[in-house]
Design a protein around this motif. Structure first.
Motif, PDB file in Angstrom:
ATOM      1  N   PHE A 158      52.040 -37.125  90.215  1.00 52.89           N
ATOM      2  CA  PHE A 158      52.829 -37.639  89.255  1.00 52.89           C
ATOM      3  C   PHE A 158      52.903 -37.040  87.655  1.00 52.89           C
ATOM      4  CE2 PHE A 158      53.153 -40.354  85.369  1.00 52.89           C
ATOM      5  CZ  PHE A 158      54.457 -40.702  85.365  1.00 52.89           C
ATOM      6  N   PHE A 176      55.032 -45.426  85.117  1.00 49.66           N
ATOM      7  CA  PHE A 176      55.736 -45.314  86.353  1.00 49.66           C
ATOM      8  C   PHE A 176      56.745 -46.601  86.487  1.00 49.66           C
ATOM      9  CE2 PHE A 176      57.185 -45.913  90.536  1.00 49.66           C
ATOM     10  CZ  PHE A 176      57.994 -44.572  90.853  1.00 49.66           C
ATOM     11  N   GLU A 177      58.030 -46.538  86.535  1.00 52.00           N
ATOM     12  CA  GLU A 177      58.795 -47.817  87.055  1.00 52.00           C
ATOM     13  C   GLU A 177      59.827 -47.142  88.220  1.00 52.00           C
ATOM     14  OE1 GLU A 177      59.618 -49.644  83.258  1.00 52.00           O
ATOM     15  OE2 GLU A 177      60.083 -51.305  84.612  1.00 52.00           O
ATOM     16  N   ALA A 180      59.356 -48.076  95.651  1.00 47.93           N
ATOM     17  CA  ALA A 180      58.423 -47.817  96.610  1.00 47.93           C
ATOM     18  C   ALA A 180      58.199 -46.420  97.145  1.00 47.93           C
ATOM     19  CB  ALA A 180      58.003 -48.860  97.347  1.00 47.93           C
ATOM     20  N   GLU A 182      59.651 -43.672  95.949  1.00 49.01           N
ATOM     21  CA  GLU A 182      59.125 -42.698  95.021  1.00 49.01           C
ATOM     22  C   GLU A 182      57.772 -42.582  94.651  1.00 49.01           C
ATOM     23  OE1 GLU A 182      60.838 -40.621  91.003  1.00 49.01           O
ATOM     24  OE2 GLU A 182      61.264 -42.622  91.638  1.00 49.01           O
ATOM     25  N   ALA A 183      57.102 -43.857  94.522  1.00 50.25           N
ATOM     26  CA  ALA A 183      56.086 -44.293  94.034  1.00 50.25           C
ATOM     27  C   ALA A 183      54.848 -43.786  95.021  1.00 50.25           C
ATOM     28  CB  ALA A 183      55.648 -45.753  94.046  1.00 50.25           C
ATOM     29  N   ILE A 191      48.863 -46.013  95.862  1.00 51.15           N
ATOM     30  CA  ILE A 191      49.808 -47.101  95.851  1.00 51.15           C
ATOM     31  C   ILE A 191      50.567 -47.130  97.356  1.00 51.15           C
ATOM     32  CG2 ILE A 191      51.701 -45.682  95.136  1.00 51.15           C
ATOM     33  CD1 ILE A 191      51.253 -49.031  93.468  1.00 51.15           C
ATOM     34  N   VAL A 209      58.390 -50.890  91.959  1.00 54.76           N
ATOM     35  CA  VAL A 209      56.912 -50.684  91.778  1.00 54.76           C
ATOM     36  C   VAL A 209      56.779 -50.476  90.239  1.00 54.76           C
ATOM     37  CG1 VAL A 209      54.895 -49.293  92.010  1.00 54.76           C
ATOM     38  CG2 VAL A 209      56.241 -49.800  94.057  1.00 54.76           C
ATOM     39  N   LYS A 210      55.796 -50.934  89.306  1.00 46.30           N
ATOM     40  CA  LYS A 210      55.486 -50.743  88.132  1.00 46.30           C
ATOM     41  C   LYS A 210      54.076 -50.282  88.097  1.00 46.30           C
ATOM     42  CE  LYS A 210      57.548 -53.211  84.812  1.00 46.30           C
ATOM     43  NZ  LYS A 210      57.610 -54.619  83.841  1.00 46.30           N
ATOM     44  N   ILE A 211      53.860 -48.954  87.750  1.00 48.65           N
ATOM     45  CA  ILE A 211      52.368 -48.562  87.488  1.00 48.65           C
ATOM     46  C   ILE A 211      52.032 -48.736  86.171  1.00 48.65           C
ATOM     47  CG2 ILE A 211      50.754 -46.946  88.158  1.00 48.65           C
ATOM     48  CD1 ILE A 211      52.303 -46.135  90.409  1.00 48.65           C
TER      49      ILE A 211
END
Ligand code: NDP
Ligand code: OAA
Length: 272
Positions: A158, A176-177, A180, A182-183, A191, A209-211
């Motif tokens: 990322f 990141f938002e 999943a 893409e995460a 993740i 997903v929020k990181i």
């Protein structure tokens, strides 16, 4: 007693090997592999019953083992999982993010049926997969909010794509938002839990997903918020990171050991 081959001798692989060595898991660790041979050697030095260090990953499953435990990387799954199943060995996967690539998932799904073998996915660093699986047909939304210290996120793909220096993050920041799918590609070592949640529930496009990078935390926190016809689920786990690898939570290691214990024992199985 089941014979185990271990792929990956880092934080998780080491603790799994020690759990087998101590008798906590009733199995025999017969073969190990890591592409950093010195890690395999340091691990074997700590064990009473010495497994063989094999020279390449194919020798794990071409040998007489019942189950290969993967604790290496998503690439290890993409490159070796199919041949492990084709060699008629069961497989326990920690780098679950690899399965969000549909071509990988479909090939392994078909291979399990064809060769009558099983793939096990431990719950890892999250709690509540039992409930998510149970309410699957009534789920409408699932969000995972993961908060880690920037040093636990360092090295993720990322940051290359965003040209961002992780160490410059000085306050709690949502970095990141997205989905999943893409995460797990952008944060492959952070993740995998999003892949577990996707596979248990709404799939990799609809699982959000929020990181969050938080320089003031010393925990790996995963919060799941799910809702649907059944009601609402809100589960938060504040994980202590492993002391050799801050990306990986202590719970992920304990979950892997518990899953292996269940596979290797004939006693009562608790939970879904
Ligand atoms: N499902 C879940 O809840 C969780 C999953 N994980 C995932 O589990 C995996 C293991 O985690 P952990 O033990 O903490 O990681 P570590 O980095 O501590 O150990 C992994 C080891 O495997 C080696 N390795 C990586 N790829 C390969 C390969 N293709 N062939 C052989 N060896 C390889 C690494 O070498 P090198 O260091 O040289 O790359 C390293 O020695 C990771 O993918 C991690 O993201 C982690 C936590 C939770
Ligand atoms: O251990 C954790 O907190 C989660 C993790 O690294 C992963 O899912 O890859």
């Amino acid at each position: 007693m089941k014979r185990i081959g271990l792929l990956g001798c880092g934080a998780i692989g080491t603790q799994i090997a020690l759990a087998i060595n101590s008798g906590q898991v009733q199995a025999e660790l017969t073969h190990v592999y890591d592409y950093d041979k010195s890690k395999a050697e340091s691990l074997v030095a700590r064990l009473d019953k010495k497994p063989t260090i094999v020279e390449n990953p194919h020798l794990l499953s071409s040998n007489n083992v019942d189950l290969v435990v993967e604790a290496a990387s998503q690439d290890a799954i993409k490159n070796h999982a199919l041949s492990i199943i084709q060699n008629r060995k069961d497989l326990m996967i920690m780098s679950v993010g690899a399965l969000l690539d549909e071509s990988v998932f479909d090939i392994l799904f078909d291979a399990c049926h064809e060769f009558k073998k099983r793939i096990y996915l431990p719950s890892g660093a999250i709690a509540g997969l039992d409930a998510i699986k149970s309410v699957k047909s009534e789920l409408e939304s699932v969000t995972l909010i993961t908060t880690k210290n920037p040093k636990a996120l360092a090295g993720a793909k990322f940051f290359e794509t965003k040209n961002m220096d992780v160490h410059s993050i000085k306050e709690k920041t949502v970095i990141f938002e997205g989905a999943a799918k893409e995460a797990v590609t952008l944060f492959p070592a952070n993740i995998n839990v999003a892949a577990l949640l996707s596979l248990a529930g709404l799939g990799s496009e609809k699982t959000l997903v929020k990181i969050v990078a938080d320089p003031n935390t010393n925990k790996n926190t995963h919060k799941i918020e799910a809702s649907g016809i059944f009601g609402k689920i809100s589960i938060q786990v504040e994980n202590v990171p492993d002391n050799t690898n801050p990306k990986t939570s202590r719970l992920a290691i304990l979950s892997a050991i518990e899953c292996l214990h269940t596979i290797c024992s004939d006693d009562i199985k608790i939970g879904t």
